[in-house]
Scaffold this motif. Structure first.
Motif, short mmCIF file in Angstrom:
data_model
loop_
_atom_site.label_atom_id
_atom_site.label_comp_id
_atom_site.label_asym_id
_atom_site.label_seq_id
_atom_site.Cartn_x
_atom_site.Cartn_y
_atom_site.Cartn_z
N VAL A 85 0.81 -1.22 0.00
CA VAL A 85 0.00 0.00 0.00
C VAL A 85 0.84 1.28 0.00
O VAL A 85 0.34 2.36 0.28
N GLY A 86 2.15 1.16 -0.30
CA GLY A 86 2.99 2.33 -0.47
C GLY A 86 3.63 2.89 0.79
O GLY A 86 4.19 3.97 0.76
N ASP A 87 3.54 2.17 1.91
CA ASP A 87 4.18 2.61 3.14
C ASP A 87 4.58 1.40 3.97
O ASP A 87 4.46 0.27 3.51
N THR A 88 5.07 1.64 5.19
CA THR A 88 5.46 0.54 6.07
C THR A 88 4.72 0.61 7.40
O THR A 88 5.23 0.22 8.44
N VAL A 89 3.48 1.08 7.37
CA VAL A 89 2.64 1.20 8.56
C VAL A 89 1.83 -0.09 8.73
O VAL A 89 1.15 -0.53 7.79
N ASN A 90 1.89 -0.70 9.91
CA ASN A 90 1.08 -1.89 10.18
C ASN A 90 -0.39 -1.53 10.11
O ASN A 90 -0.78 -0.42 10.45
N ARG A 91 -1.23 -2.46 9.66
CA ARG A 91 -2.66 -2.21 9.53
C ARG A 91 -3.46 -3.21 10.35
O ARG A 91 -3.29 -4.41 10.18
N GLN A 92 -4.33 -2.73 11.22
CA GLN A 92 -5.22 -3.57 12.01
C GLN A 92 -6.46 -3.98 11.23
O GLN A 92 -7.15 -4.92 11.61
N SER A 93 -6.77 -3.26 10.17
CA SER A 93 -7.94 -3.52 9.33
C SER A 93 -7.51 -3.64 7.88
O SER A 93 -6.51 -3.04 7.47
N PRO A 94 -8.25 -4.36 7.07
CA PRO A 94 -7.89 -4.54 5.66
C PRO A 94 -7.86 -3.21 4.90
O PRO A 94 -8.70 -2.35 5.10
N VAL A 95 -6.85 -3.07 4.05
CA VAL A 95 -6.74 -1.94 3.14
C VAL A 95 -6.62 -2.48 1.73
O VAL A 95 -6.05 -3.55 1.50
N GLN A 96 -7.18 -1.74 0.78
CA GLN A 96 -7.16 -2.20 -0.60
C GLN A 96 -5.81 -1.94 -1.24
O GLN A 96 -5.23 -0.87 -1.09
N VAL A 97 -5.31 -2.93 -1.95
CA VAL A 97 -4.07 -2.82 -2.73
C VAL A 97 -4.49 -2.41 -4.14
O VAL A 97 -5.43 -2.99 -4.69
N SER A 98 -3.82 -1.42 -4.72
CA SER A 98 -4.22 -0.97 -6.04
C SER A 98 -4.03 -2.08 -7.08
O SER A 98 -3.12 -2.91 -6.97
N GLY A 99 -4.88 -2.08 -8.08
CA GLY A 99 -4.82 -3.07 -9.15
C GLY A 99 -5.95 -4.07 -9.05
O GLY A 99 -6.79 -4.03 -8.15
N SER A 100 -5.96 -4.97 -10.02
CA SER A 100 -6.96 -6.03 -10.07
C SER A 100 -6.22 -7.33 -10.36
O SER A 100 -5.41 -7.40 -11.29
N TYR A 101 -6.51 -8.38 -9.59
CA TYR A 101 -5.69 -9.59 -9.60
C TYR A 101 -6.51 -10.86 -9.77
O TYR A 101 -7.71 -10.88 -9.50
N THR A 102 -5.82 -11.93 -10.17
CA THR A 102 -6.47 -13.23 -10.32
C THR A 102 -5.89 -14.27 -9.37
O THR A 102 -6.52 -15.29 -9.14
N GLN A 103 -4.68 -14.02 -8.86
CA GLN A 103 -4.06 -14.98 -7.95
C GLN A 103 -3.13 -14.22 -7.01
O GLN A 103 -2.50 -13.24 -7.39
N ILE A 104 -3.03 -14.72 -5.75
CA ILE A 104 -2.22 -14.06 -4.73
C ILE A 104 -1.43 -15.10 -3.93
O ILE A 104 -1.83 -16.25 -3.83
N SER A 105 -0.33 -14.63 -3.35
CA SER A 105 0.43 -15.48 -2.43
C SER A 105 1.26 -14.58 -1.52
O SER A 105 1.94 -13.67 -1.99
N ALA A 106 1.19 -14.84 -0.22
CA ALA A 106 1.95 -14.09 0.77
C ALA A 106 3.13 -14.93 1.23
O ALA A 106 2.97 -16.08 1.63
#
Length: 136
Positions: A85-106
């Motif tokens: 999301v363009g920074d290094t701030v931890n998030r307690q709630s979901p934030v949208q990642v820009s773009g549109s995707y068909t598959q993900i992996s963390a």
């Protein structure tokens, strides 16, 4: 410790993803549910409802969820930019990642996604070239 399977909760689940110390799942109604360690907000104590979640993935302390419309959401630890999301701030709630995707992996501290056009995108920790851009 459990040496044999036990039922988790009383409901049914459609998708499930494991992280280092947390788990995320979707129920048959499209709600996103998480449990386990929540040091960086990776279990998102609030459920997310009214969407069809097609894929889930957990990193070491961050989570990704892909909706059926291609929108990607991320939350949890973000010290290496693994939420995308363009920074290094931890998030307690979901934030949208820009773009549109068909598959993900963390990964442990990075994330990879395939965009609708087939391009592969990576973000986060890259000490060993795990993002594939050879700029480590």
């Amino acid at each position: 410790m459990r040496s044999s399977p036990i039922q988790v909760g009383s409901g049914f689940y459609r998708n499930i993803a494991l992280g280092n110390n947390s788990t995320i799942a979707t129920d048959p109604y499209g709600s996103l549910i998480a449990w386990g360690e929540n040091l960086y907000g990776q279990t998102n104590n609030n459920t997310i409802t009214n969407y069809s979640w097609t894929q889930l993935s957990n990193g070491d302390a961050h989570s990704l969820a892909l909706r059926s419309d291609g929108l990607l959401y991320a939350w949890g630890r973000n010290n290496e930019g693994q939420l995308g999301v363009g920074d290094t701030v931890n998030r307690q709630s979901p934030v949208q990642v820009s773009g549109s995707y068909t598959q993900i992996s963390a990964g442990a501290s990075h994330s990879i996604a395939i965009a609708n056009n087939g391009s592969v995108y990576g973000w986060g920790f890259n000490t060993n070239g795990q993002l594939g851009d050879l700029s480590y």
